[in-house]
Design an enzyme around this catalytic site. Structure first.
Site, PDB file in Angstrom:
ATOM      1  N   ALA A   1       1.040  -1.400   0.191  1.00 33.66           N
ATOM      2  CA  ALA A   1      -0.299  -0.080  -0.184  1.00 33.66           C
ATOM      3  C   ALA A   1       0.695   1.100  -0.250  1.00 33.66           C
ATOM      4  CB  ALA A   1      -0.629   0.227   1.452  1.00 33.66           C
ATOM      5  N   SER A   2       1.962   1.216   0.640  1.00 33.90           N
ATOM      6  CA  SER A   2       3.137   3.075   0.499  1.00 33.90           C
ATOM      7  C   SER A   2       3.350   2.567  -1.282  1.00 33.90           C
ATOM      8  CB  SER A   2       4.028   2.258   1.286  1.00 33.90           C
ATOM      9  OG  SER A   2       3.235   2.227   3.182  1.00 33.90           O
ATOM     10  N   GLY A   3       3.659   1.604  -1.794  1.00 31.19           N
ATOM     11  CA  GLY A   3       4.333   1.691  -3.034  1.00 31.19           C
ATOM     12  C   GLY A   3       3.410   2.634  -3.425  1.00 31.19           C
TER      13      GLY A   3
ATOM     14  N   THR B   1       4.620  -8.153 -11.019  1.00 31.69           N
ATOM     15  CA  THR B   1       5.256  -9.353 -11.695  1.00 31.69           C
ATOM     16  C   THR B   1       6.378 -10.251 -11.547  1.00 31.69           C
ATOM     17  OG1 THR B   1       6.492  -7.494 -12.448  1.00 31.69           O
ATOM     18  CG2 THR B   1       4.505  -7.370 -13.843  1.00 31.69           C
TER      19      THR B   1
ATOM     20  N   HIS C   1       9.936   2.049 -19.099  1.00 32.92           N
ATOM     21  CA  HIS C   1       9.769   2.109 -17.654  1.00 32.92           C
ATOM     22  C   HIS C   1      10.060   3.067 -16.792  1.00 32.92           C
ATOM     23  CE1 HIS C   1       6.741  -1.464 -19.247  1.00 32.92           C
ATOM     24  NE2 HIS C   1       6.615  -1.009 -17.833  1.00 32.92           N
ATOM     25  N   HIS C   2       9.760   3.559 -16.174  1.00 36.96           N
ATOM     26  CA  HIS C   2      10.347   4.489 -15.188  1.00 36.96           C
ATOM     27  C   HIS C   2      11.547   4.116 -14.092  1.00 36.96           C
ATOM     28  CE1 HIS C   2       8.700   2.270 -11.922  1.00 36.96           C
ATOM     29  NE2 HIS C   2       7.666   1.556 -13.091  1.00 36.96           N
TER      30      HIS C   2
ATOM     31  N   PRO D   1      -0.584  -9.241 -15.605  1.00 36.06           N
ATOM     32  CA  PRO D   1       0.124  -8.583 -16.318  1.00 36.06           C
ATOM     33  C   PRO D   1       0.148  -6.910 -16.430  1.00 36.06           C
ATOM     34  CG  PRO D   1       0.768 -10.624 -17.280  1.00 36.06           C
ATOM     35  CD  PRO D   1      -0.862 -10.286 -17.050  1.00 36.06           C
TER      36      PRO D   1
ATOM     37  N   ASP E   1       4.311  -5.906   7.779  1.00 39.72           N
ATOM     38  CA  ASP E   1       2.945  -6.010   8.400  1.00 39.72           C
ATOM     39  C   ASP E   1       2.595  -7.377   8.531  1.00 39.72           C
ATOM     40  OD1 ASP E   1       3.311  -3.204   8.547  1.00 39.72           O
ATOM     41  OD2 ASP E   1       1.743  -2.983   6.707  1.00 39.72           O
TER      42      ASP E   1
ATOM     43  N   LYS F   1      12.320   0.701 -11.719  1.00 41.65           N
ATOM     44  CA  LYS F   1      11.298  -0.531 -11.816  1.00 41.65           C
ATOM     45  C   LYS F   1      12.279  -1.322 -11.587  1.00 41.65           C
ATOM     46  CE  LYS F   1       9.085  -2.889 -15.300  1.00 41.65           C
ATOM     47  NZ  LYS F   1       7.977  -3.970 -14.203  1.00 41.65           N
TER      48      LYS F   1
HETATM   49  N1  LIG Z   1      -0.419  -5.209 -13.890  1.00 40.49           N
HETATM   50  C1  LIG Z   1      -0.262  -3.576 -13.835  1.00 40.49           C
HETATM   51  O1  LIG Z   1      -1.594  -3.661 -14.450  1.00 40.49           O
HETATM   52  C2  LIG Z   1       0.878  -3.377 -13.243  1.00 40.49           C
HETATM   53  C3  LIG Z   1       1.804  -4.065 -12.700  1.00 40.49           C
HETATM   54  N2  LIG Z   1       2.677  -3.620 -11.956  1.00 40.49           N
HETATM   55  C4  LIG Z   1       3.688  -4.592 -10.418  1.00 40.49           C
HETATM   56  O2  LIG Z   1       3.445  -4.105  -9.237  1.00 40.49           O
HETATM   57  C5  LIG Z   1       4.795  -3.712  -9.075  1.00 40.49           C
HETATM   58  C6  LIG Z   1       4.989  -2.788  -7.891  1.00 40.49           C
HETATM   59  O3  LIG Z   1       5.354  -1.903  -8.934  1.00 40.49           O
HETATM   60  P1  LIG Z   1       5.282  -0.306  -7.665  1.00 40.49           P
HETATM   61  O4  LIG Z   1       3.970  -0.023  -7.080  1.00 40.49           O
HETATM   62  O5  LIG Z   1       5.477   0.498  -8.483  1.00 40.49           O
HETATM   63  O6  LIG Z   1       6.655  -0.472  -7.100  1.00 40.49           O
HETATM   64  P2  LIG Z   1       6.904  -0.078  -5.595  1.00 40.49           P
HETATM   65  O7  LIG Z   1       8.451   0.022  -5.279  1.00 40.49           O
HETATM   66  O8  LIG Z   1       6.620   1.714  -5.674  1.00 40.49           O
HETATM   67  O9  LIG Z   1       6.030  -0.436  -4.388  1.00 40.49           O
HETATM   68  C7  LIG Z   1       6.288  -1.863  -4.119  1.00 40.49           C
HETATM   69  C8  LIG Z   1       5.537  -1.755  -2.641  1.00 40.49           C
HETATM   70  O10 LIG Z   1       5.207  -3.135  -2.123  1.00 40.49           O
HETATM   71  C9  LIG Z   1       6.053  -3.060  -0.957  1.00 40.49           C
HETATM   72  N3  LIG Z   1       6.742  -4.807  -0.489  1.00 40.49           N
HETATM   73  C10 LIG Z   1       8.063  -5.194  -0.600  1.00 40.49           C
HETATM   74  N4  LIG Z   1       7.779  -6.146  -0.417  1.00 40.49           N
HETATM   75  C11 LIG Z   1       6.572  -6.470   0.837  1.00 40.49           C
HETATM   76  C12 LIG Z   1       5.732  -6.997   1.778  1.00 40.49           C
HETATM   77  N5  LIG Z   1       6.373  -8.840   1.236  1.00 40.49           N
HETATM   78  N6  LIG Z   1       4.628  -7.346   1.765  1.00 40.49           N
HETATM   79  C13 LIG Z   1       3.581  -5.600   1.459  1.00 40.49           C
HETATM   80  N7  LIG Z   1       4.307  -5.478   0.257  1.00 40.49           N
HETATM   81  C14 LIG Z   1       5.837  -5.240   0.556  1.00 40.49           C
HETATM   82  C15 LIG Z   1       7.251  -2.366  -0.660  1.00 40.49           C
HETATM   83  O11 LIG Z   1       7.313  -1.297   0.883  1.00 40.49           O
HETATM   84  C16 LIG Z   1       6.462  -0.792  -1.550  1.00 40.49           C
HETATM   85  O12 LIG Z   1       5.794  -0.001  -1.028  1.00 40.49           O
HETATM   86  C17 LIG Z   1       6.072  -4.296  -9.430  1.00 40.49           C
HETATM   87  O13 LIG Z   1       5.838  -5.800  -9.887  1.00 40.49           O
HETATM   88  C18 LIG Z   1       5.209  -3.840 -11.175  1.00 40.49           C
HETATM   89  O14 LIG Z   1       5.797  -4.363 -11.735  1.00 40.49           O
HETATM   90  C19 LIG Z   1       3.416  -2.301 -11.391  1.00 40.49           C
HETATM   91  C20 LIG Z   1       1.978  -0.694 -12.534  1.00 40.49           C
HETATM   92  C21 LIG Z   1       1.196  -1.697 -13.072  1.00 40.49           C
HETATM   93  O1  LIG Z   2       5.894  -1.234 -13.265  1.00 36.82           O
HETATM   94  C1  LIG Z   2       5.652  -0.621 -13.484  1.00 36.82           C
HETATM   95  O2  LIG Z   2       5.852   0.127 -13.759  1.00 36.82           O
HETATM   96  C2  LIG Z   2       4.236  -2.159 -13.988  1.00 36.82           C
HETATM   97  N1  LIG Z   2       4.748  -3.398 -14.436  1.00 36.82           N
HETATM   98  C3  LIG Z   2       4.094  -4.170 -15.458  1.00 36.82           C
HETATM   99  C4  LIG Z   2       4.900  -4.929 -15.857  1.00 36.82           C
HETATM  100  O3  LIG Z   2       6.347  -4.794 -15.621  1.00 36.82           O
HETATM  101  O4  LIG Z   2       4.475  -5.108 -17.810  1.00 36.82           O
HETATM  102  C5  LIG Z   2       2.615  -3.586 -15.729  1.00 36.82           C
HETATM  103  C6  LIG Z   2       3.317  -2.119 -16.589  1.00 36.82           C
HETATM  104  O5  LIG Z   2       4.159  -2.212 -17.926  1.00 36.82           O
HETATM  105  C7  LIG Z   2       3.329  -1.287 -15.670  1.00 36.82           C
END
Ligand SMILES: NC(=O)C1=CN([C@@H]2O[C@H](COP(=O)(O)OP(=O)(O)OC[C@H]3O[C@@H](n4cnc5c(N)ncnc54)[C@H](O)[C@@H]3O)[C@@H](O)[C@H]2O)C=CC1
Ligand SMILES: O=C(O)C1=N[C@H](C(=O)O)C[C@H](O)C1
Length: 249
Positions: free
Chosen positions: A12-14, A79, A134-135, A105, A40, A138
């Site tokens: 939730a903090s991400g 992912t 991507h940013h 995904p 948590d 990632k």
């Molecule tokens: N399916 C989709 O449409 C999308 C998927 N993603 C994916 O979502 C994932 C997260 O992306 P972001 O939010 O950008 O990353 P982020 O790094 O901003 O957030 C991840 C969060 O998970 C927390 N975390 C780490 N280990 C944990 C645990 N064991 N339990 C609970 N929380 C934990 C971290 O402290 C952090 O707050 C990545 O795998 C990314 O590729 C991202 C954007 C869209």
């Molecule tokens: O990390 C991201 O930001 C994203 N992750 C997903 C991926 O790995 O495909 C979805 C989207 O591209 C954003």
């Protein structure tokens, strides 16, 4: 009077988790029961019926296992899901047949269409490559979306009887030709200011087709995340890809 669906967010903090918390709080039919992040105790997830996981590839399978064992449906955007990890979810679900797990995904509707269009186009073109951008925060490459797109294209090429993508490269000591995902070249860029972008480039004799999708803001994922949250209680078992809930396949 209909009761609200109770939803917890893990990670939730991400970037995605915080955007998801805001989206759940903004939906009149959903109620946020808890925000969980690294360290948590998940416990009963605040009485949630559905948990959304946007964490990291090594944490997500354990979170999903916890949800299943507590009878909580899961919507997973994280992912890094391998065939082995998906198989472990399926075998745990066999012991909890009422629970639904959606692993997607990409939740952006345009990205789902981009993958579907690429799958349709694949059989008509000899050449194809994928560039994902991507940013720089990632952690995984190539993106889950790019890997999934490559798998879909590779399957479509196989079904159509197409051979390998033509490529005369015999020397590439620095890896300039990118990753090979099921025979499809995937190139990953990490650029400040970008969110999530993908281009699938096809080439045939005398022509090119480019299919591109851009997520400029993480709100682009939210209609799909909320659609998954609302639908997953009605879909027991494992579903990979939101397209299965949107009538796209
Ligand atoms: N399916 C989709 O449409 C999308 C998927 N993603 C994916 O979502 C994932 C997260 O992306 P972001 O939010 O950008 O990353 P982020 O790094 O901003 O957030 C991840 C969060 O998970 C927390 N975390 C780490 N280990 C944990 C645990 N064991 N339990 C609970 N929380 C934990 C971290 O402290 C952090 O707050 C990545 O795998 C990314 O590729 C991202 C954007 C869209
Ligand atoms: O990390 C991201 O930001 C994203 N992750 C997903 C991926 O790995 O495909 C979805 C989207 O591209 C954003």
């Amino acid at each position: 009077m209909t009761t609200s669906l109770r939803v917890a967010v893990i990670g939730a903090s991400g970037r995605m988790g915080s955007t998801t918390c805001a989206a759940v709080e903004g939906a009149s039919d959903l109620v946020l029961t808890g925000r969980y992040d690294a360290g948590d105790e998940l416990g009963d997830l605040g009485g949630a019926q559905v948990a959304v996981d946007f964490t990291v590839p090594d944490a997500s399978p354990g979170n999903v296992r916890h949800c299943i064992q507590h009878g909580v449906h899961a919507v997973v955007g994280t992912t890094g899901w391998t065939t082995e990890r998906l198989a472990a979810v399926e075998s745990l679900l066999a012991a909890h047949p009422a629970v639904g797990v959606l692993i997607a995904p990409n939740f952006a509707v345009g990205a789902l269409l981009m993958m579907s269009f690429a799958q349709q186009a694949a059989r008509f073109y000899e050449s194809v490559e994928i560039v994902e951008t991507h940013h720089p925060g990632k952690v995984d490459a190539p993106s889950g979306t790019a890997a999934r797109t490559a798998e879909l294209i590779a399957r479509a090429r196989l079904d159509a009887g197409l051979g390998a993508v033509p490529d005369a490269t015999t020397s590439d000591p620095r890896g300039a030709r990118g990753a090979d995902v099921d025979g499809i070249r995937v190139h990953a860029q990490r650029l400040r200011g970008r969110v999530a972008h993908q281009e699938v480039s096809f080439g045939g004799e005398g022509e090119a087709l480019t299919i591109r999708h851009d997520s400029f803001d993480r709100v682009s994922f939210m209609p799909g995340v909320l659609a998954g949250v609302r639908a997953v209680p009605e879909h027991a078992g494992l579903t990979v890809g939101l397209e299965h809930f949107l009538g796209l396949v």
